[in-house]
Enzyme design. Structure first.
Site, PDB file in Angstrom:
ATOM      1  N   ASN A  10      -3.656  -3.665  -6.968  1.00 43.49           N
ATOM      2  CA  ASN A  10      -2.208  -3.882  -6.858  1.00 43.49           C
ATOM      3  C   ASN A  10      -2.016  -5.300  -6.329  1.00 43.49           C
ATOM      4  O   ASN A  10      -2.260  -5.563  -5.157  1.00 43.49           O
ATOM      5  CB  ASN A  10      -1.613  -2.845  -5.883  1.00 43.49           C
ATOM      6  CG  ASN A  10      -0.149  -3.123  -5.585  1.00 43.49           C
ATOM      7  OD1 ASN A  10       0.494  -3.920  -6.266  1.00 43.49           O
ATOM      8  ND2 ASN A  10       0.376  -2.462  -4.555  1.00 43.49           N
ATOM      9  N   TRP A  11      -1.594  -6.173  -7.240  1.00 44.34           N
ATOM     10  CA  TRP A  11      -1.470  -7.584  -6.846  1.00 44.34           C
ATOM     11  C   TRP A  11      -0.184  -7.873  -6.070  1.00 44.34           C
ATOM     12  O   TRP A  11       0.008  -8.980  -5.590  1.00 44.34           O
ATOM     13  CB  TRP A  11      -1.567  -8.485  -8.093  1.00 44.34           C
ATOM     14  CG  TRP A  11      -2.986  -8.835  -8.437  1.00 44.34           C
ATOM     15  CD1 TRP A  11      -4.094  -8.082  -8.170  1.00 44.34           C
ATOM     16  CD2 TRP A  11      -3.450 -10.025  -9.075  1.00 44.34           C
ATOM     17  NE1 TRP A  11      -5.218  -8.726  -8.619  1.00 44.34           N
ATOM     18  CE2 TRP A  11      -4.850  -9.929  -9.184  1.00 44.34           C
ATOM     19  CE3 TRP A  11      -2.824 -11.164  -9.589  1.00 44.34           C
ATOM     20  CZ2 TRP A  11      -5.635 -10.925  -9.763  1.00 44.34           C
ATOM     21  CZ3 TRP A  11      -3.589 -12.163 -10.176  1.00 44.34           C
ATOM     22  CH2 TRP A  11      -4.984 -12.047 -10.253  1.00 44.34           C
ATOM     23  N   LYS A  12       0.691  -6.875  -5.975  1.00 44.05           N
ATOM     24  CA  LYS A  12       1.961  -7.059  -5.250  1.00 44.05           C
ATOM     25  C   LYS A  12       2.631  -8.363  -5.716  1.00 44.05           C
ATOM     26  O   LYS A  12       2.557  -8.689  -6.891  1.00 44.05           O
ATOM     27  CB  LYS A  12       1.725  -7.039  -3.736  1.00 44.05           C
ATOM     28  CG  LYS A  12       0.918  -5.825  -3.302  1.00 44.05           C
ATOM     29  CD  LYS A  12       0.910  -5.647  -1.816  1.00 44.05           C
ATOM     30  CE  LYS A  12      -0.034  -4.504  -1.459  1.00 44.05           C
ATOM     31  NZ  LYS A  12       0.091  -4.092  -0.061  1.00 44.05           N
ATOM     32  N   HIS A  93       5.389   3.185  -4.415  1.00 44.84           N
ATOM     33  CA  HIS A  93       4.601   2.508  -3.374  1.00 44.84           C
ATOM     34  C   HIS A  93       5.419   2.494  -2.077  1.00 44.84           C
ATOM     35  O   HIS A  93       6.638   2.331  -2.102  1.00 44.84           O
ATOM     36  CB  HIS A  93       4.260   1.081  -3.813  1.00 44.84           C
ATOM     37  CG  HIS A  93       3.228   0.441  -2.936  1.00 44.84           C
ATOM     38  ND1 HIS A  93       3.537  -0.072  -1.696  1.00 44.84           N
ATOM     39  CD2 HIS A  93       1.892   0.280  -3.090  1.00 44.84           C
ATOM     40  CE1 HIS A  93       2.426  -0.539  -1.138  1.00 44.84           C
ATOM     41  NE2 HIS A  93       1.414  -0.337  -1.958  1.00 44.84           N
ATOM     42  N   GLU A  95       5.855   0.321   0.084  1.00 43.56           N
ATOM     43  CA  GLU A  95       6.644  -0.895   0.323  1.00 43.56           C
ATOM     44  C   GLU A  95       7.988  -0.796  -0.385  1.00 43.56           C
ATOM     45  O   GLU A  95       8.989  -1.325   0.084  1.00 43.56           O
ATOM     46  CB  GLU A  95       5.851  -2.133  -0.130  1.00 43.56           C
ATOM     47  CG  GLU A  95       4.719  -2.435   0.851  1.00 43.56           C
ATOM     48  CD  GLU A  95       3.576  -3.246   0.295  1.00 43.56           C
ATOM     49  OE1 GLU A  95       3.675  -3.801  -0.820  1.00 43.56           O
ATOM     50  OE2 GLU A  95       2.525  -3.317   0.988  1.00 43.56           O
ATOM     51  N   GLU A 164      -1.902   6.869   0.206  1.00 44.99           N
ATOM     52  CA  GLU A 164      -1.961   5.593   0.931  1.00 44.99           C
ATOM     53  C   GLU A 164      -1.260   5.734   2.282  1.00 44.99           C
ATOM     54  O   GLU A 164      -0.030   5.606   2.359  1.00 44.99           O
ATOM     55  CB  GLU A 164      -1.246   4.503   0.128  1.00 44.99           C
ATOM     56  CG  GLU A 164      -1.867   4.213  -1.214  1.00 44.99           C
ATOM     57  CD  GLU A 164      -1.584   2.782  -1.646  1.00 44.99           C
ATOM     58  OE1 GLU A 164      -2.561   2.071  -1.903  1.00 44.99           O
ATOM     59  OE2 GLU A 164      -0.421   2.370  -1.687  1.00 44.99           O
ATOM     60  N   GLY A 170      -3.034  -2.944   4.343  1.00 50.50           N
ATOM     61  CA  GLY A 170      -3.079  -4.339   4.771  1.00 50.50           C
ATOM     62  C   GLY A 170      -3.401  -4.540   6.247  1.00 50.50           C
ATOM     63  O   GLY A 170      -3.230  -5.627   6.785  1.00 50.50           O
ATOM     64  N   SER A 209      -6.563  -0.660   2.832  1.00 51.67           N
ATOM     65  CA  SER A 209      -7.674  -1.440   3.411  1.00 51.67           C
ATOM     66  C   SER A 209      -9.036  -1.085   2.820  1.00 51.67           C
ATOM     67  O   SER A 209     -10.049  -1.117   3.525  1.00 51.67           O
ATOM     68  CB  SER A 209      -7.697  -1.304   4.942  1.00 51.67           C
ATOM     69  OG  SER A 209      -6.524  -1.870   5.489  1.00 51.67           O
ATOM     70  N   GLY A 230      -5.217  -3.269  -2.609  1.00 48.05           N
ATOM     71  CA  GLY A 230      -4.272  -4.381  -2.523  1.00 48.05           C
ATOM     72  C   GLY A 230      -4.991  -5.707  -2.357  1.00 48.05           C
ATOM     73  O   GLY A 230      -5.503  -6.288  -3.320  1.00 48.05           O
ATOM     74  N   GLY A 231      -5.070  -6.176  -1.121  1.00 43.76           N
ATOM     75  CA  GLY A 231      -5.608  -7.514  -0.842  1.00 43.76           C
ATOM     76  C   GLY A 231      -6.952  -7.810  -1.481  1.00 43.76           C
ATOM     77  O   GLY A 231      -7.177  -8.904  -1.998  1.00 43.76           O
TER      78      GLY A 231
HETATM   79  C1  PEP Z   1      -1.653  -1.237  -1.329  1.00 44.95           C
HETATM   80  O1  PEP Z   1      -0.685  -1.848  -0.892  1.00 44.95           O
HETATM   81  O2  PEP Z   1      -1.525  -0.493  -2.310  1.00 44.95           O
HETATM   82  C2  PEP Z   1      -2.931  -1.411  -0.640  1.00 44.95           C
HETATM   83  C3  PEP Z   1      -3.792  -0.447  -0.747  1.00 44.95           C
HETATM   84  O3  PEP Z   1      -3.109  -2.563   0.085  1.00 44.95           O
HETATM   85  P1  PEP Z   1      -4.438  -3.014   0.900  1.00 44.95           P
HETATM   86  O4  PEP Z   1      -5.634  -2.636   0.075  1.00 44.95           O
HETATM   87  O5  PEP Z   1      -4.285  -4.486   1.051  1.00 44.95           O
HETATM   88  O6  PEP Z   1      -4.420  -2.272   2.181  1.00 44.95           O
END
Ligand code: PEP
Length: 251
Positions: A10-12, A93, A95, A164, A170, A209, A230-231
């Site tokens: 997920n590149w957000k 999601h 967010e 999640e 994050g 994470s 994500g990251g």
């Molecule tokens: C996400 O936002 O879907 C996510 C899993 O982020 P991260 O891996 O950066 O925690």
């Protein structure tokens, strides 16, 4: 039943045309892991160029509007995502549930709209730290699931669930293996209750994470059928070891 693992990035709100080369690098590297499904959910404006750059590799959106068209400024319909070359989309999601105040009912409508026109869906659920610390994580997530998944098992495309925990996104913090196992078993139980046999075929991803150093342990937990990342999905050097860890567990 072991399901093929899905590792989706997920590149957000990250990614410019200069990052298309990184998408190509990831897509190329993913070919070495045919036992794992790999996807990247990129900003809407990059979908068409990314899909053209990596034919055959799954590019996805990060949200979708529930209506096919209309007066919805700034929104993107499922048909538009498909038309741009997307194969899947994330919905619900945390967010968006938080910043855009998306309700379970809205997330359900988005999932149905996407699935109905052939887009695979990764539907996110997860609890806040306050709820986890209050001992209500499983009840809260199951209530979210009940309110967000389509009433009938989808036939037109694939539904996957991403668990999640909001406090793990994050932050570098992750639940214990036992906490992940408990939640994934509860989600699996509810999917089978709701969808009967097809419920056992719905992939349940863990997200929050995930990185190279913890992926192997997470993928070996029962009912963890992949990850939403994500990251660590922004760079092939960080993302591909996670895909490799999924392949190693499959082997
Ligand atoms: C996400 O936002 O879907 C996510 C899993 O982020 P991260 O891996 O950066 O925690």
């Amino acid at each position: 039943m072991a399901l093929k693992k899905l590792v989706a990035g997920n590149w957000k709100m990250h990614g410019l045309s200069s990052d298309l080369a990184e998408i190509s690098t990831i897509a190329e590297a993913a070919r070495a892991y045919p036992s794992v499904d790999v996807a990247l959910c990129v900003p809407a404006i990059l979908i068409e160029r990314a899909a053209r750059a990596v034919p055959g590799f799954a590019i996805g959106g990060q949200d979708v509007h529930q209506e096919a068209k209309g007066a919805h400024t700034g929104c993107t319909s499922a048909q538009m995502l498909l038309d741009a070359g997307a194969a899947l989309t994330i919905v619900g999601h945390s967010e968006r549930r938080d910043a855009q105040r998306e309700s379970d009912a809205e997330v359900q409508a988005k999932a149905e709209a996407a699935l109905g026109c052939g887009l695979n869906v990764i539907l996110c659920v997860g609890e806040s730290l306050e709820i986890r610390e209050g001992g209500k994580a499983v009840d809260t997530v199951l209530a979210q699931l009940d309110g967000s998944i389509p009433p009938q098992p989808p036939e037109e495309a694939e539904l996957a669930i991403a668990y999640e925990p909001i406090w793990a996104i994050g932050t570098g913090k992750i639940p214990t293996a036992d906490e992940i196992a408990e939640m994934h078993a509860a989600i699996r139980g509810r999917l089978v209750e709701r969808y009967i046999a097809p419920g056992s075929g719905v992939r349940i991803l863990y997200g929050g994470s995930v990185k190279a150093s913890n992926a192997g342990e997470i993928f070996s937990i029962p009912d963890v059928d992949g990850a939403l990342v994500g990251g660590a999905s922004l760079r092939a050097d960080d993302f591909m070891p996670i895909v490799a860890a999924a392949a190693a567990v499959e082997a």
